[in-house]
Design a protein around this motif. Structure first.
Motif, PDB file in Angstrom:
ATOM      1  N   SER A 100      22.362  52.319  38.098  1.00 42.58           N
ATOM      2  CA  SER A 100      22.566  53.604  37.429  1.00 42.58           C
ATOM      3  C   SER A 100      23.747  54.380  38.025  1.00 42.58           C
ATOM      4  N   THR A 101      24.433  53.774  38.995  1.00 40.15           N
ATOM      5  CA  THR A 101      25.586  54.417  39.631  1.00 40.15           C
ATOM      6  C   THR A 101      26.844  53.604  39.319  1.00 40.15           C
ATOM      7  N   ASP A 102      27.989  54.051  39.872  1.00 42.49           N
ATOM      8  CA  ASP A 102      29.224  53.289  39.732  1.00 42.49           C
ATOM      9  C   ASP A 102      29.623  52.636  41.050  1.00 42.49           C
ATOM     10  N   LEU A 103      28.689  52.530  41.982  1.00 43.12           N
ATOM     11  CA  LEU A 103      28.965  51.986  43.307  1.00 43.12           C
ATOM     12  C   LEU A 103      29.229  50.483  43.283  1.00 43.12           C
ATOM     13  N   ILE A 104      30.114  50.053  44.174  1.00 42.43           N
ATOM     14  CA  ILE A 104      30.301  48.633  44.465  1.00 42.43           C
ATOM     15  C   ILE A 104      29.332  48.281  45.593  1.00 42.43           C
ATOM     16  N   THR A 105      28.801  47.080  45.587  1.00 44.35           N
ATOM     17  CA  THR A 105      27.908  46.664  46.663  1.00 44.35           C
ATOM     18  C   THR A 105      28.451  45.431  47.361  1.00 44.35           C
ATOM     19  N   ASN A 106      28.623  45.547  48.674  1.00 48.47           N
ATOM     20  CA  ASN A 106      28.947  44.380  49.500  1.00 48.47           C
ATOM     21  C   ASN A 106      27.631  43.825  50.032  1.00 48.47           C
ATOM     22  N   ILE A 107      27.306  42.617  49.611  1.00 49.20           N
ATOM     23  CA  ILE A 107      26.048  41.985  49.981  1.00 49.20           C
ATOM     24  C   ILE A 107      26.315  40.980  51.084  1.00 49.20           C
ATOM     25  N   GLU A 108      25.833  41.287  52.299  1.00 47.37           N
ATOM     26  CA  GLU A 108      26.000  40.336  53.391  1.00 47.37           C
ATOM     27  C   GLU A 108      24.803  39.393  53.441  1.00 47.37           C
ATOM     28  N   LEU A 109      25.076  38.126  53.295  1.00 46.78           N
ATOM     29  CA  LEU A 109      24.046  37.091  53.374  1.00 46.78           C
ATOM     30  C   LEU A 109      23.812  36.766  54.845  1.00 46.78           C
ATOM     31  N   LYS A 110      22.617  37.094  55.354  1.00 48.81           N
ATOM     32  CA  LYS A 110      22.334  36.917  56.778  1.00 48.81           C
ATOM     33  C   LYS A 110      21.788  35.506  57.036  1.00 48.81           C
ATOM     34  N   THR A 111      22.681  34.553  56.969  1.00 46.71           N
ATOM     35  CA  THR A 111      22.279  33.152  57.134  1.00 46.71           C
ATOM     36  C   THR A 111      22.906  32.506  58.363  1.00 46.71           C
ATOM     37  N   GLY A 112      23.462  33.327  59.258  1.00 40.59           N
ATOM     38  CA  GLY A 112      24.127  32.775  60.425  1.00 40.59           C
ATOM     39  C   GLY A 112      23.193  32.379  61.550  1.00 40.59           C
ATOM     40  N   VAL A 113      21.992  32.963  61.586  1.00 44.64           N
ATOM     41  CA  VAL A 113      21.001  32.647  62.622  1.00 44.64           C
ATOM     42  C   VAL A 113      19.857  31.829  62.038  1.00 44.64           C
ATOM     43  N   ILE A 114      19.366  32.276  60.886  1.00 47.04           N
ATOM     44  CA  ILE A 114      18.329  31.544  60.147  1.00 47.04           C
ATOM     45  C   ILE A 114      18.915  31.197  58.787  1.00 47.04           C
ATOM     46  N   TYR A 115      18.947  29.933  58.446  1.00 47.65           N
ATOM     47  CA  TYR A 115      19.447  29.578  57.115  1.00 47.65           C
ATOM     48  C   TYR A 115      18.272  29.615  56.143  1.00 47.65           C
ATOM     49  N   TYR A 116      18.232  30.695  55.367  1.00 53.19           N
ATOM     50  CA  TYR A 116      17.129  30.911  54.439  1.00 53.19           C
ATOM     51  C   TYR A 116      17.313  30.076  53.178  1.00 53.19           C
TER      52      TYR A 116
END
Length: 242
Positions: A100-116
């Motif tokens: 509902s906003t005009d925001l950009i989202t940077n999604i960091e995938l936290k897979t460096g310690v646990i590979y989900y």
């Protein structure tokens, strides 16, 4: 230069909570940076650490909690007097709001310690469900996760995160592997590094810019974006310079 609120408005509110995201939006930032991981039952949730100890009143790994169990943790336990109660948000909860906003989202995938398993596919599915394809970019210290995103959808913008050791010839590297952005720590960046990225049409978004010197440098060097815990200050600075 775009201003991304690092884990939301984390300089003043509990990080990676809906309150921090909403306050970042009110501060006028261009986008929000957040971190995703998986629960024991495979739900995508927003939290930075692989454990809940630092930011909540619980202990243990995110991966060892079901979503229902994780929702009992107070994500504001260490904020102010500890009386505020906030839950760890699901990524879907965030998507429903940010749509509902005009925001950009940077999604960091936290897979460096646990590979989900399937974190990339599950996260991307929510992005598409809420029609956010043109307002997101993915980043990760595990560049194999970015390759996985590209395999799922080659059009998804990706940023190669690197630790504080930095990376020489980063623009060439990112361009060679089809990544649109390079995400280094401020302490490893100078104008030459920015220019090298731009020669390869690679954008450079710098973390974590929490001082006026860093802010001024990044603006002067022509960085494309910064991640900051204090978006309101950075937004005001950029507006004053324009």
């Amino acid at each position: 230069m775009k201003i991304y609120a690092h884990r939301g408005y984390s300089g003043a509110y509990p990080e990676n909570t809906m309150l921090a995201f909403q306050k970042a939006h009110s501060a006028g930032c261009d986008g929000i940076e957040l971190d995703v991981q998986l629960t024991k039952d495979g739900e995508v949730v927003i939290i930075h650490d692989e454990t809940v100890d630092r930011t909540t009143d619980c202990t243990g790994r995110v991966y060892d909690y079901t979503l229902e169990e994780l929702k009992t943790c107070n994500a504001a336990a260490h904020w102010k007097d500890g009386k505020t109660k906030l839950t760890i948000p699901t990524f879907e909860e965030y998507c429903a709001w940010v749509a509902s906003t005009d925001l950009i989202t940077n999604i960091e995938l936290k897979t460096g310690v646990i590979y989900y398993p399937e974190l990339e596919a599950k996260t991307l599915a929510f992005v598409k469900r809420y029609h956010l394809e043109h307002r997101v970019l993915f980043s990760s210290f595990n560049h194999l996760s970015l390759s996985a995103i590209k395999k799922l959808d080659a059009a998804m913008p990706c940023g190669a995160l690197v630790p504080e050791t930095g990376l020489v010839n980063a623009g060439y590297c990112a361009h060679s592997f089809g990544f649109e952005y390079y995400h280094p720590a401020y302490c490893t960046v100078d104008k030459a590094a920015v220019d090298e990225c731009h020669r390869y049409q690679v954008g450079i978004n710098v973390w974590t810019v929490n001082s006026m010197q860093a802010l001024e440098d990044c603006y002067a060097w022509g960085c494309d974006g910064i991640f900051t815990n204090y978006p309101e200050v950075c937004v005001a600075y950029v507006k004053a310079k324009q």
